[in-house]
Design a protein around this motif. Sequence first.
Motif, PDB file in Angstrom:
ATOM      1  N   VAL A   1       0.830  -1.213   0.000  1.00  0.00           N
ATOM      2  CA  VAL A   1       0.000   0.000   0.000  1.00  0.00           C
ATOM      3  C   VAL A   1       0.860   1.258   0.000  1.00  0.00           C
ATOM      4  O   VAL A   1       0.638   2.192  -0.782  1.00  0.00           O
ATOM      5  CB  VAL A   1      -0.958  -0.008   1.206  1.00  0.00           C
ATOM      6  N   VAL A   2       1.870   1.308   0.894  1.00  0.00           N
ATOM      7  CA  VAL A   2       2.674   2.536   1.006  1.00  0.00           C
ATOM      8  C   VAL A   2       3.614   2.724  -0.184  1.00  0.00           C
ATOM      9  O   VAL A   2       4.219   3.791  -0.321  1.00  0.00           O
ATOM     10  CB  VAL A   2       3.488   2.551   2.323  1.00  0.00           C
ATOM     11  N   SER A   3       3.727   1.707  -1.040  1.00  0.00           N
ATOM     12  CA  SER A   3       4.529   1.866  -2.253  1.00  0.00           C
ATOM     13  C   SER A   3       3.784   2.681  -3.308  1.00  0.00           C
ATOM     14  O   SER A   3       4.397   3.216  -4.238  1.00  0.00           O
ATOM     15  CB  SER A   3       4.888   0.496  -2.850  1.00  0.00           C
ATOM     16  N   TYR A   4       2.449   2.776  -3.170  1.00  0.00           N
ATOM     17  CA  TYR A   4       1.637   3.449  -4.175  1.00  0.00           C
ATOM     18  C   TYR A   4       0.820   4.621  -3.629  1.00  0.00           C
ATOM     19  O   TYR A   4       0.230   5.375  -4.416  1.00  0.00           O
ATOM     20  CB  TYR A   4       0.662   2.452  -4.812  1.00  0.00           C
ATOM     21  N   ALA A   5       0.756   4.787  -2.293  1.00  0.00           N
ATOM     22  CA  ALA A   5      -0.096   5.828  -1.718  1.00  0.00           C
ATOM     23  C   ALA A   5       0.544   6.395  -0.461  1.00  0.00           C
ATOM     24  O   ALA A   5       1.342   5.713   0.192  1.00  0.00           O
ATOM     25  CB  ALA A   5      -1.479   5.253  -1.398  1.00  0.00           C
TER      26      ALA A   5
ATOM     27  N   TRP B   1      -3.502  -2.211  -9.817  1.00  0.00           N
ATOM     28  CA  TRP B   1      -4.234  -3.352  -9.256  1.00  0.00           C
ATOM     29  C   TRP B   1      -3.574  -3.910  -7.994  1.00  0.00           C
ATOM     30  O   TRP B   1      -4.290  -4.355  -7.085  1.00  0.00           O
ATOM     31  CB  TRP B   1      -4.433  -4.445 -10.310  1.00  0.00           C
ATOM     32  N   PRO B   2      -2.224  -3.898  -7.853  1.00  0.00           N
ATOM     33  CA  PRO B   2      -1.662  -4.342  -6.566  1.00  0.00           C
ATOM     34  C   PRO B   2      -2.132  -3.474  -5.399  1.00  0.00           C
ATOM     35  O   PRO B   2      -2.377  -3.983  -4.298  1.00  0.00           O
ATOM     36  CB  PRO B   2      -0.145  -4.227  -6.782  1.00  0.00           C
TER      37      PRO B   2
ATOM     38  N   THR C   1      -7.778  -3.584  -0.203  1.00  0.00           N
ATOM     39  CA  THR C   1      -8.992  -4.345   0.125  1.00  0.00           C
ATOM     40  C   THR C   1      -8.685  -5.441   1.144  1.00  0.00           C
ATOM     41  O   THR C   1      -9.431  -5.638   2.113  1.00  0.00           O
ATOM     42  CB  THR C   1      -9.598  -4.974  -1.141  1.00  0.00           C
ATOM     43  N   TYR C   2      -7.591  -6.154   0.924  1.00  0.00           N
ATOM     44  CA  TYR C   2      -7.198  -7.206   1.864  1.00  0.00           C
ATOM     45  C   TYR C   2      -6.927  -6.620   3.246  1.00  0.00           C
ATOM     46  O   TYR C   2      -7.361  -7.178   4.269  1.00  0.00           O
ATOM     47  CB  TYR C   2      -5.949  -7.922   1.345  1.00  0.00           C
TER      48      TYR C   2
END
Length: 434
Positions: A26-30, A207-208, A214-215
């Motif tokens: 998550v923190v890699s994209y946001a 998508w990752p 979500t997970y």
Amino acid sequence: MDIRSLGLGLAFALMWSSAFTSARVVVSYAPPLTALTLRFLASGAVAIGIALALRQTARLTAAQWRGVVVFGLCQNAVYLGLNFVAMQWIGASVASIIASTMPLLVALIGWIVLRERLSPLAAAGLAAGFAGVAVIMLGRMAGGIDLLGLALCAVAALALAIATLAVRGAASGGNLMMVVGLQMLVGAAALMVPALLLESWVVDWTWPLAVAFTYTVLVPGVLATLVWFVLVGRIGAVRAATFHFLNPVFGVLIAAVLLGEALGPGDALGVVVVAAGILAVQIARRPRPGTGAAARPAEQPAGAVRFSVRTAREDSMFDYSDSHTTISSDRVNGTEVFGKDGGRVGHIDHLVIDKKSGKITYAVMGFGGFLGMGEEHHPIPWAKLDYDTDLGGYRTDITEDQLRGAPARPERWFEDRRWEEATYAHYGAPYYWI
């Protein structure tokens, strides 16, 4: 420890350990605090929606509200917030190893702050646990690990230890899913301001990110937290913390498999030493007949957890042997109940005691449901239960059909003598008030 509690503990350890890997994605994209705030809002909405569907309300006890606030702040805002920020610079495996020291910190707090005496096994476990972390960290620092990230994870682990000591009050009193949802919202509220002030909305929509977010919302966010509340309510904070010894193992393996994070010989050795140290500390903290003082959590009237010291004499008083007829109430809650055929009917949720006579009038039994959700609770006459040392639980001739067909309970059933008469007659038990 009963089979159900063991299963809950293993499920919690696996789900909790996987959160570090999903958070790293998550923190890699946001931006981390913004992502975590949204996660808490989503998890809280899901949990509260489930709670309302189960007809749970927000009418909580004072102890539950305190637990909601402390758990929401310490675990969600501080622990997870700092870990999300730190994982911008360090790997998921390192974060999971540091977080796994929580049981060691609980024992350390008990020794330094609460003046708790440490047994030789507990002292050795503490030393081994922190030595294992040191072995891993020294090897990683030689490869250029970020020191700020390490410091943030260390503070986060301390916050988790405080949250664990505070959660017992929130685990009792019903409305469990509502408690889970509300403490998520507390975390969201606490993180919203720093997220708005310190971060910009720059998200790489992939998508990752969608899968990981979500997970994280559904599994570590809602399900793992619910399992933790149920587990602590069944076996207490100290015993539940035993399962954290699996977190460094699961966390490192999941990060290695899904993220390809390197795992060297020093890491493997350190993980084994940390896990062994945590397990030694937890084993040493359990009371055993004839082994002297041992610390156990005891719930105060206000719902906070303190640690008390039992003597060897008290430990032998409160075991399950047939040599005496006394038992501590904390050994009854969570105990399995079996039918005539030896099949599991349910478990003891709590006892009801007549204030004037001191007699145990009812054992409130839980059955059905899944992980505490949708579980039905029925008060049954205490006289209908007999402890079976071979089964490690109570045996009863009451069937599940009898439980479902019991007289409908009024809101204040414990004050309604007509309902009590009908209930005792339904189960064929002698009246306790005669």
